[in-house]
Design a protein around this motif. Structure first.
Motif, PDB file in Angstrom:
ATOM      1  N   UNK A 299      28.282 -22.765  43.246  1.00 24.00           N
ATOM      2  CA  UNK A 299      29.004 -21.704  44.521  1.00 24.00           C
ATOM      3  C   UNK A 299      30.150 -23.508  45.412  1.00 24.00           C
ATOM      4  N   UNK A 300      29.422 -24.154  45.218  1.00 23.93           N
ATOM      5  CA  UNK A 300      30.215 -25.396  45.363  1.00 23.93           C
ATOM      6  C   UNK A 300      31.832 -25.928  44.363  1.00 23.93           C
ATOM      7  N   UNK A 301      31.355 -24.788  43.704  1.00 25.08           N
ATOM      8  CA  UNK A 301      32.963 -24.847  43.095  1.00 25.08           C
ATOM      9  C   UNK A 301      34.229 -24.093  43.857  1.00 25.08           C
ATOM     10  N   UNK A 302      33.635 -23.729  45.059  1.00 24.44           N
ATOM     11  CA  UNK A 302      34.790 -23.166  45.940  1.00 24.44           C
ATOM     12  C   UNK A 302      35.619 -24.065  46.736  1.00 24.44           C
ATOM     13  N   UNK A 303      35.001 -25.145  46.448  1.00 28.71           N
ATOM     14  CA  UNK A 303      35.346 -26.401  46.802  1.00 28.71           C
ATOM     15  C   UNK A 303      37.159 -26.323  46.339  1.00 28.71           C
ATOM     16  N   UNK A 304      37.200 -26.395  45.267  1.00 28.19           N
ATOM     17  CA  UNK A 304      38.099 -26.640  44.546  1.00 28.19           C
ATOM     18  C   UNK A 304      39.459 -25.243  45.719  1.00 28.19           C
ATOM     19  N   UNK A 305      38.842 -24.325  45.808  1.00 25.94           N
ATOM     20  CA  UNK A 305      40.019 -23.238  47.018  1.00 25.94           C
ATOM     21  C   UNK A 305      40.462 -23.705  47.990  1.00 25.94           C
ATOM     22  N   UNK A 306      39.530 -24.694  48.366  1.00 23.40           N
ATOM     23  CA  UNK A 306      39.747 -25.115  50.026  1.00 23.40           C
ATOM     24  C   UNK A 306      40.558 -25.594  50.669  1.00 23.40           C
ATOM     25  N   UNK A 307      41.434 -26.606  50.137  1.00 19.23           N
ATOM     26  CA  UNK A 307      42.421 -26.868  50.715  1.00 19.23           C
ATOM     27  C   UNK A 307      43.450 -25.558  50.728  1.00 19.23           C
ATOM     28  N   UNK A 308      43.457 -24.579  49.339  1.00 18.32           N
ATOM     29  CA  UNK A 308      44.017 -23.203  49.553  1.00 18.32           C
ATOM     30  C   UNK A 308      43.934 -22.767  50.620  1.00 18.32           C
ATOM     31  N   UNK A 309      43.167 -22.646  50.791  1.00 21.92           N
ATOM     32  CA  UNK A 309      42.878 -21.472  51.610  1.00 21.92           C
ATOM     33  C   UNK A 309      43.559 -21.845  52.956  1.00 21.92           C
ATOM     34  N   UNK A 310      43.030 -23.219  53.372  1.00 24.49           N
ATOM     35  CA  UNK A 310      43.945 -23.095  54.615  1.00 24.49           C
ATOM     36  C   UNK A 310      44.829 -23.728  55.018  1.00 24.49           C
ATOM     37  N   UNK A 311      46.005 -24.128  54.182  1.00 27.60           N
ATOM     38  CA  UNK A 311      46.806 -24.534  53.898  1.00 27.60           C
ATOM     39  C   UNK A 311      48.087 -23.412  53.313  1.00 27.60           C
ATOM     40  N   UNK A 312      49.463 -22.849  53.786  1.00 28.76           N
ATOM     41  CA  UNK A 312      50.027 -21.908  53.127  1.00 28.76           C
ATOM     42  C   UNK A 312      51.286 -22.635  52.171  1.00 28.76           C
ATOM     43  N   UNK A 313      51.398 -21.765  50.698  1.00 31.24           N
ATOM     44  CA  UNK A 313      51.873 -22.371  49.544  1.00 31.24           C
ATOM     45  C   UNK A 313      51.104 -22.197  48.689  1.00 31.24           C
ATOM     46  N   UNK A 314      50.002 -21.907  48.682  1.00 27.32           N
ATOM     47  CA  UNK A 314      48.800 -21.837  47.566  1.00 27.32           C
ATOM     48  C   UNK A 314      48.943 -20.459  47.245  1.00 27.32           C
ATOM     49  N   UNK A 315      48.372 -20.187  46.554  1.00 25.00           N
ATOM     50  CA  UNK A 315      47.864 -18.743  46.175  1.00 25.00           C
ATOM     51  C   UNK A 315      47.587 -18.155  46.571  1.00 25.00           C
ATOM     52  N   UNK A 316      47.845 -16.427  46.282  1.00 23.11           N
ATOM     53  CA  UNK A 316      47.300 -15.642  47.533  1.00 23.11           C
ATOM     54  C   UNK A 316      46.072 -15.701  47.614  1.00 23.11           C
TER      55      UNK A 316
END
Length: 156
Positions: free
Chosen positions: A121-138
């Motif tokens: 579950x710690x692997x979700x840290x990789x998406x943390x930046x994209x989740x909170x900042x626009x411009x990343x993956x959908x």
């Protein structure tokens, strides 16, 4: 993360990771006493108000051991807590954002320890930046990655 009274194992793991709300442990101890767990330190903990977290902390290791949950190793604690977080998501109680916030909180509280970061579950840290900042993956793609980590954690 703790909307209901956890069992002693989950509480001990959360204490080990530094994410347990210490002020709520006396109430949890009272519940465990009602479940036929017993011991003098567990009774002392159940009688505390929880306002003085140092007082709670002073009896905690013995009370948790008497409740059947001695302090776990860091990696074991991470597995228990991450599995509980994953279960809440799989059961539809928490969404992907709550999972992401819980994982980030746990990892930060443990100083991003290697023993914690190896959990699926710690692997979700990789998406943390994209989740909170626009411009990343959908967002749907990020949700799918979090769900995949949830499934991997539950299979671990």
């Amino acid at each position: 993360m703790f909307t209901e009274t956890p069992g002693p194992e989950l509480a001990a793991a959360a204490v080990r990771l530094g994410v347990a709300p210490l002020e709520r442990l006396p109430l949890w101890a009272a519940h465990w006493l009602a479940e036929d767990r017993d011991g003098p330190d567990l009774r002392i903990l159940a009688g505390m108000s929880g306002q003085d977290v140092e007082e709670v902390r002073s009896v905690l290791p013995w009370a948790l051991a008497q409740a059947g949950a001695p302090e776990p190793e860091l990696s074991a604690a991470a597995r228990v807590v991450f599995t509980a977080v994953a279960r809440r998501c799989a059961d539809g109680i928490d969404g992907e954002e709550q999972v992401l916030l819980a994982v980030e909180r746990i990892c930060r509280a443990t100083g991003y320890a290697d023993e914690v970061l190896t959990a699926p579950l710690a692997q979700v840290l990789a998406v943390e930046g994209e989740w909170h900042h626009p411009g990343g993956r959908e967002r749907a793609v990020l949700r799918a990655e979090i769900q995949a980590a949830v499934k991997a954690q539950l299979a671990d």
